[in-house]
Scaffold this active site. Structure first.
Site, PDB file in Angstrom:
ATOM      1  N   LYS A   1       0.803  -1.221   0.000  1.00 38.62           N
ATOM      2  CA  LYS A   1       0.000   0.000   0.000  1.00 38.62           C
ATOM      3  C   LYS A   1       0.844   1.282   0.000  1.00 38.62           C
ATOM      4  CE  LYS A   1      -3.891  -2.239   2.326  1.00 38.62           C
ATOM      5  NZ  LYS A   1      -4.805  -2.163   3.489  1.00 38.62           N
TER       6      LYS A   1
ATOM      7  N   TYR B   1     -12.527  -2.353  -3.680  1.00 38.83           N
ATOM      8  CA  TYR B   1     -13.059  -2.352  -2.314  1.00 38.83           C
ATOM      9  C   TYR B   1     -14.588  -2.256  -2.276  1.00 38.83           C
ATOM     10  CZ  TYR B   1      -8.320  -2.044  -0.530  1.00 38.83           C
ATOM     11  OH  TYR B   1      -7.009  -2.321  -0.217  1.00 38.83           O
TER      12      TYR B   1
ATOM     13  N   PHE C   1     -16.005   3.806   6.441  1.00 40.20           N
ATOM     14  CA  PHE C   1     -14.610   4.086   6.093  1.00 40.20           C
ATOM     15  C   PHE C   1     -14.318   3.959   4.605  1.00 40.20           C
ATOM     16  CE2 PHE C   1     -14.797  -0.430   7.301  1.00 40.20           C
ATOM     17  CZ  PHE C   1     -14.234  -1.032   6.179  1.00 40.20           C
TER      18      PHE C   1
ATOM     19  N   ASN D   1      -1.860   0.143   6.907  1.00 39.12           N
ATOM     20  CA  ASN D   1      -1.325  -1.122   7.419  1.00 39.12           C
ATOM     21  C   ASN D   1      -0.460  -1.887   6.418  1.00 39.12           C
ATOM     22  OD1 ASN D   1      -3.256  -2.198   5.737  1.00 39.12           O
ATOM     23  ND2 ASN D   1      -4.527  -3.028   7.366  1.00 39.12           N
TER      24      ASN D   1
ATOM     25  N   HIS E   1      -2.172  -5.643   1.664  1.00 40.06           N
ATOM     26  CA  HIS E   1      -3.455  -6.323   1.490  1.00 40.06           C
ATOM     27  C   HIS E   1      -3.164  -7.716   0.969  1.00 40.06           C
ATOM     28  CE1 HIS E   1      -7.428  -7.416  -0.084  1.00 40.06           C
ATOM     29  NE2 HIS E   1      -6.748  -7.869  -1.120  1.00 40.06           N
TER      30      HIS E   1
ATOM     31  N   GLU F   1      -9.333 -10.675  -7.759  1.00 35.33           N
ATOM     32  CA  GLU F   1      -8.377  -9.588  -7.541  1.00 35.33           C
ATOM     33  C   GLU F   1      -7.209  -9.668  -8.515  1.00 35.33           C
ATOM     34  OE1 GLU F   1      -9.375  -8.862  -2.816  1.00 35.33           O
ATOM     35  OE2 GLU F   1      -7.540  -9.944  -3.327  1.00 35.33           O
TER      36      GLU F   1
END
Length: 140
Positions: A11, A51, A59, A114, A117, A128
């Protein structure tokens, strides 16, 4: 155990700090092979599609904004039990709860930033992977 593939994203919080190589080292040390990898700037449409499962969550907008805020590294990882193995290697979503030596314990800034993914199931991984890679880009 069967050889399987999973999808990974390094990320923006990690690419901004130039951690791609260090994250890759943890992945490879865990016995996973990186069979496809590219650095991209995710578009808003790509992030919203990726997402979409979270679209109704509060969020969602913040997550999309974060994912388009800088470059990401999308990857296909291969190995024995790759999906579960990579989720173990990433560690808990909250880096404070992640096990020592995991990607998130080592590099994540917060629950939101974080670092990585990873797909949660074989079906998700296939979807994905297909969103970001053509079959001839995956070289095992």
């Amino acid at each position: 155990m069967a050889l399987e593939r999973t999808f990974s994203i390094i990320k923006p919080d990690a690419t901004e700090r130039n951690l791609t190589g260090q994250v890759n080292a943890v992945i490879e040390k865990a016995g996973l092979r990186i069979v496809a990898q590219k650095r991209i700037r995710m578009t808003r449409e790509q992030a919203e599609t990726f997402y979409s499962v979270h679209r109704e969550r509060p969020f969602f907008g913040e997550l999309v904004d974060f994912m388009i805020s800088g470059p990401v590294v999308v990857q296909v990882l291969e190995g024995e039990n790759a999906i579960a193995r990579y989720r173990e290697v990433m560690g808990a979503t909250n880096p404070a709860n992640a096990a020592d030596g995991t990607i998130r314990k080592l590099f994540a800034k917060s629950v939101g930033e974080n670092t990585a993914h990873g797909s949660d199931a074989a079906e998700t991984a296939a979807i994905e992977i297909a969103q970001f890679f053509a079959g001839n880009e995956i070289v095992g």
